[in-house]
Design a protein around this motif. Sequence first.
Motif, PDB file in Angstrom:
ATOM      1  N   VAL A 177      -3.890   3.025  -3.961  1.00  0.00           N
ATOM      2  CA  VAL A 177      -4.696   3.229  -2.751  1.00  0.00           C
ATOM      3  C   VAL A 177      -3.993   4.192  -1.810  1.00  0.00           C
ATOM      4  O   VAL A 177      -4.605   5.112  -1.261  1.00  0.00           O
ATOM      5  N   ALA A 178      -2.679   4.002  -1.625  1.00  0.00           N
ATOM      6  CA  ALA A 178      -1.917   4.894  -0.752  1.00  0.00           C
ATOM      7  C   ALA A 178      -1.990   6.331  -1.254  1.00  0.00           C
ATOM      8  O   ALA A 178      -2.188   7.269  -0.471  1.00  0.00           O
ATOM      9  N   ARG A 179      -1.848   6.530  -2.567  1.00  0.00           N
ATOM     10  CA  ARG A 179      -1.912   7.876  -3.146  1.00  0.00           C
ATOM     11  C   ARG A 179      -3.303   8.488  -2.986  1.00  0.00           C
ATOM     12  O   ARG A 179      -3.447   9.693  -2.822  1.00  0.00           O
ATOM     13  N   PHE A 180      -4.344   7.650  -3.054  1.00  0.00           N
ATOM     14  CA  PHE A 180      -5.707   8.154  -2.978  1.00  0.00           C
ATOM     15  C   PHE A 180      -6.008   8.751  -1.611  1.00  0.00           C
ATOM     16  O   PHE A 180      -6.766   9.719  -1.493  1.00  0.00           O
TER      17      PHE A 180
ATOM     18  N   ASN B   9       5.495  11.166  -1.249  1.00  0.00           N
ATOM     19  CA  ASN B   9       6.773  11.254  -1.946  1.00  0.00           C
ATOM     20  C   ASN B   9       7.122   9.873  -2.472  1.00  0.00           C
ATOM     21  O   ASN B   9       6.897   8.874  -1.782  1.00  0.00           O
ATOM     22  N   GLU B  10       7.674   9.808  -3.672  1.00  0.00           N
ATOM     23  CA  GLU B  10       7.944   8.511  -4.283  1.00  0.00           C
ATOM     24  C   GLU B  10       9.419   8.365  -4.629  1.00  0.00           C
ATOM     25  O   GLU B  10      10.017   9.241  -5.262  1.00  0.00           O
ATOM     26  N   LEU B  11       9.973   7.245  -4.198  1.00  0.00           N
ATOM     27  CA  LEU B  11      11.356   6.882  -4.496  1.00  0.00           C
ATOM     28  C   LEU B  11      11.368   5.458  -5.030  1.00  0.00           C
ATOM     29  O   LEU B  11      10.457   4.672  -4.762  1.00  0.00           O
ATOM     30  N   ALA B  12      12.397   5.124  -5.766  1.00  0.00           N
ATOM     31  CA  ALA B  12      12.546   3.755  -6.263  1.00  0.00           C
ATOM     32  C   ALA B  12      13.975   3.296  -6.002  1.00  0.00           C
ATOM     33  O   ALA B  12      14.907   4.111  -5.916  1.00  0.00           O
TER      34      ALA B  12
ATOM     35  N   ALA C 283       6.575  -9.201   3.087  1.00  0.00           N
ATOM     36  CA  ALA C 283       6.684 -10.639   2.841  1.00  0.00           C
ATOM     37  C   ALA C 283       6.072 -10.981   1.493  1.00  0.00           C
ATOM     38  O   ALA C 283       5.061 -10.399   1.092  1.00  0.00           O
ATOM     39  N   GLY C 284       6.693 -11.899   0.787  1.00  0.00           N
ATOM     40  CA  GLY C 284       6.180 -12.315  -0.521  1.00  0.00           C
ATOM     41  C   GLY C 284       6.587 -11.409  -1.653  1.00  0.00           C
ATOM     42  O   GLY C 284       6.097 -11.554  -2.773  1.00  0.00           O
ATOM     43  N   PHE C 285       7.500 -10.455  -1.399  1.00  0.00           N
ATOM     44  CA  PHE C 285       7.958  -9.533  -2.426  1.00  0.00           C
ATOM     45  C   PHE C 285       8.837 -10.273  -3.427  1.00  0.00           C
ATOM     46  O   PHE C 285       9.768 -10.972  -3.061  1.00  0.00           O
ATOM     47  N   HIS C 286       8.548 -10.092  -4.721  1.00  0.00           N
ATOM     48  CA  HIS C 286       9.277 -10.838  -5.743  1.00  0.00           C
ATOM     49  C   HIS C 286      10.056  -9.953  -6.720  1.00  0.00           C
ATOM     50  O   HIS C 286      10.897 -10.448  -7.455  1.00  0.00           O
ATOM     51  N   GLY C 287       9.764  -8.659  -6.734  1.00  0.00           N
ATOM     52  CA  GLY C 287      10.395  -7.799  -7.718  1.00  0.00           C
ATOM     53  C   GLY C 287      11.846  -7.496  -7.399  1.00  0.00           C
ATOM     54  O   GLY C 287      12.297  -7.594  -6.250  1.00  0.00           O
ATOM     55  N   ARG C 288      12.588  -7.112  -8.424  1.00  0.00           N
ATOM     56  CA  ARG C 288      13.981  -6.715  -8.240  1.00  0.00           C
ATOM     57  C   ARG C 288      14.100  -5.248  -7.851  1.00  0.00           C
ATOM     58  O   ARG C 288      15.112  -4.825  -7.298  1.00  0.00           O
ATOM     59  N   GLU C 289      13.070  -4.475  -8.175  1.00  0.00           N
ATOM     60  CA  GLU C 289      13.022  -3.072  -7.790  1.00  0.00           C
ATOM     61  C   GLU C 289      11.743  -2.803  -7.019  1.00  0.00           C
ATOM     62  O   GLU C 289      10.728  -3.472  -7.246  1.00  0.00           O
ATOM     63  N   ALA C 290      11.813  -1.808  -6.139  1.00  0.00           N
ATOM     64  CA  ALA C 290      10.650  -1.487  -5.315  1.00  0.00           C
ATOM     65  C   ALA C 290      10.336  -0.001  -5.423  1.00  0.00           C
ATOM     66  O   ALA C 290      11.216   0.832  -5.675  1.00  0.00           O
ATOM     67  N   LEU C 291       9.061   0.308  -5.236  1.00  0.00           N
ATOM     68  CA  LEU C 291       8.573   1.679  -5.172  1.00  0.00           C
ATOM     69  C   LEU C 291       8.318   2.003  -3.703  1.00  0.00           C
ATOM     70  O   LEU C 291       7.604   1.265  -3.009  1.00  0.00           O
ATOM     71  N   VAL C 292       8.910   3.089  -3.232  1.00  0.00           N
ATOM     72  CA  VAL C 292       8.760   3.502  -1.837  1.00  0.00           C
ATOM     73  C   VAL C 292       7.938   4.781  -1.797  1.00  0.00           C
ATOM     74  O   VAL C 292       8.270   5.767  -2.447  1.00  0.00           O
ATOM     75  N   LEU C 293       6.838   4.755  -1.045  1.00  0.00           N
ATOM     76  CA  LEU C 293       5.992   5.930  -0.845  1.00  0.00           C
ATOM     77  C   LEU C 293       6.149   6.409   0.592  1.00  0.00           C
ATOM     78  O   LEU C 293       6.030   5.611   1.533  1.00  0.00           O
ATOM     79  N   ILE C 294       6.460   7.698   0.740  1.00  0.00           N
ATOM     80  CA  ILE C 294       6.628   8.289   2.067  1.00  0.00           C
ATOM     81  C   ILE C 294       5.660   9.462   2.183  1.00  0.00           C
ATOM     82  O   ILE C 294       5.736  10.429   1.406  1.00  0.00           O
ATOM     83  N   ARG C 295       4.735   9.395   3.100  1.00  0.00           N
ATOM     84  CA  ARG C 295       3.804  10.498   3.296  1.00  0.00           C
ATOM     85  C   ARG C 295       4.545  11.719   3.830  1.00  0.00           C
ATOM     86  O   ARG C 295       5.526  11.576   4.579  1.00  0.00           O
TER      87      ARG C 295
ATOM     88  N   ARG D 261      12.105  17.379  -5.724  1.00  0.00           N
ATOM     89  CA  ARG D 261      11.922  17.857  -4.349  1.00  0.00           C
ATOM     90  C   ARG D 261      10.942  16.953  -3.619  1.00  0.00           C
ATOM     91  O   ARG D 261       9.949  16.515  -4.189  1.00  0.00           O
ATOM     92  N   LEU D 262      11.196  16.706  -2.363  1.00  0.00           N
ATOM     93  CA  LEU D 262      10.273  15.953  -1.536  1.00  0.00           C
ATOM     94  C   LEU D 262       9.529  16.910  -0.614  1.00  0.00           C
ATOM     95  O   LEU D 262      10.031  17.992  -0.282  1.00  0.00           O
ATOM     96  N   THR D 263       8.335  16.515  -0.217  1.00  0.00           N
ATOM     97  CA  THR D 263       7.490  17.362   0.626  1.00  0.00           C
ATOM     98  C   THR D 263       7.479  16.828   2.052  1.00  0.00           C
ATOM     99  O   THR D 263       7.268  15.626   2.276  1.00  0.00           O
ATOM    100  N   ALA D 264       7.721  17.722   2.992  1.00  0.00           N
ATOM    101  CA  ALA D 264       7.636  17.381   4.410  1.00  0.00           C
ATOM    102  C   ALA D 264       6.580  18.265   5.065  1.00  0.00           C
ATOM    103  O   ALA D 264       6.566  19.479   4.841  1.00  0.00           O
ATOM    104  N   LEU D 265       5.706  17.664   5.830  1.00  0.00           N
ATOM    105  CA  LEU D 265       4.696  18.411   6.579  1.00  0.00           C
ATOM    106  C   LEU D 265       5.115  18.386   8.043  1.00  0.00           C
ATOM    107  O   LEU D 265       5.064  17.342   8.705  1.00  0.00           O
ATOM    108  N   VAL D 266       5.538  19.542   8.543  1.00  0.00           N
ATOM    109  CA  VAL D 266       6.205  19.627   9.834  1.00  0.00           C
ATOM    110  C   VAL D 266       5.410  20.534  10.756  1.00  0.00           C
ATOM    111  O   VAL D 266       4.846  21.556  10.314  1.00  0.00           O
TER     112      VAL D 266
END
Length: 376
Positions: A259-262, A267-270, A289-301, A338-343
């Motif tokens: 949904v976030a990508r749509f 930018n995606e980091l793990a 809250a309620g996060f159970h995974g050992r790894e996480a996916l981070v999305l940064i617009r 590379r990460l994208t920044a909109l400045v």
Amino acid sequence: MNTTGTTGRAERESRRWGPRGTAGATFAGLLAFENVSKQFGKTEVVRDVSFSLAPGEIACLLGPSGCGKTTLLRIAAGIEKPDRGRVLFDGQEMAGPNRFVPPEKRNIGLMFQDFALFPHLSILENVAFGLKNLPRAEARTIAGHALERVGLAHHAADYPHHLSGGEQQRVALARALVPRPQVMLMDEPFSGLDQRLRESVRAETLTLLRETRASCLLVTHDPVEAMGLADRIFLMRQGRLVQSGTPEQIYRQPADAAVARFFSDANELAGPVTGGRVETPLGGFPVPAGFHGREALVLIRPQGLKPGGAGTDGLVVEARFQGDDVKCSVLFKGVDERLTALVHAREAPQRGQTARFEIDPEHVFVFEKPVSPPIS
């Protein structure tokens, strides 16, 4: 001179369409889907969808091609029958196990992508087509008021091929609205227009829908269009309803990474999760809250990466001017891509410059990292 008949007719026209320059109001209807499913062959294109459209509400069915949104609209219109579930207008079953009401018996307005104007009828006759239950003269008068409202009264005697795409769209909208439908259904009505025309026609359409106060369900694959038009968005994926809410709710609180990508590039980091935070080369972020995974996916617009502050140094390898903004490609230590920044253009670093970037938490989303399938 006897003016009683003329006065009475004018009053009826005003009630139906409204005074000159204003679209008349209707009694908006409540449209509800209850556990609706539809299958074509072996493919289930709509799966157990439930939601309701409040009277007077403008909502968008949003999603990529093939997600089932147009099929849902056709079920609401009566063009398709659901295999399971029910469709209700104001609490009355229109389609379901006990009843099926054909399209012409439902108080709905339909507007499709190709406008479907009759080439052999004049513009006035096209708009008056849905008023067959009225005397011809009265229908033509009401149609004339409708054309006046959409700014096309001077084209009343012309034919569809004389008009531009935007003008044809406005004729189709006037034709759909003159019978005063309780529910307006629109399938990708702006997709055939060029970008600049699309924006102006969308704005005019929104004004007319607000004036008529009809409930409206509009299908689109464009998230920007949905956010600009809708009171609520119903987001579809693979035949299912995955999230619903106001445009701001869905944009700021996406249900999952897809949904976030749509709604925006991201930018995606793990990284690993420890002590309620996910650690990345750009810093740590709290997990929900309620996060159970050992790894996480981070999305940064991209707009969440801002120059300055107590951030992280990055090498700007590309900087593309885009008017008010500059799109920068940035390399950070420990990040492979590379990460994208909109400045904003006034704050943008130059290509080849090392700059410090801080992260706006409003544009950061953390989800559980999906588990990769085993290699067979």
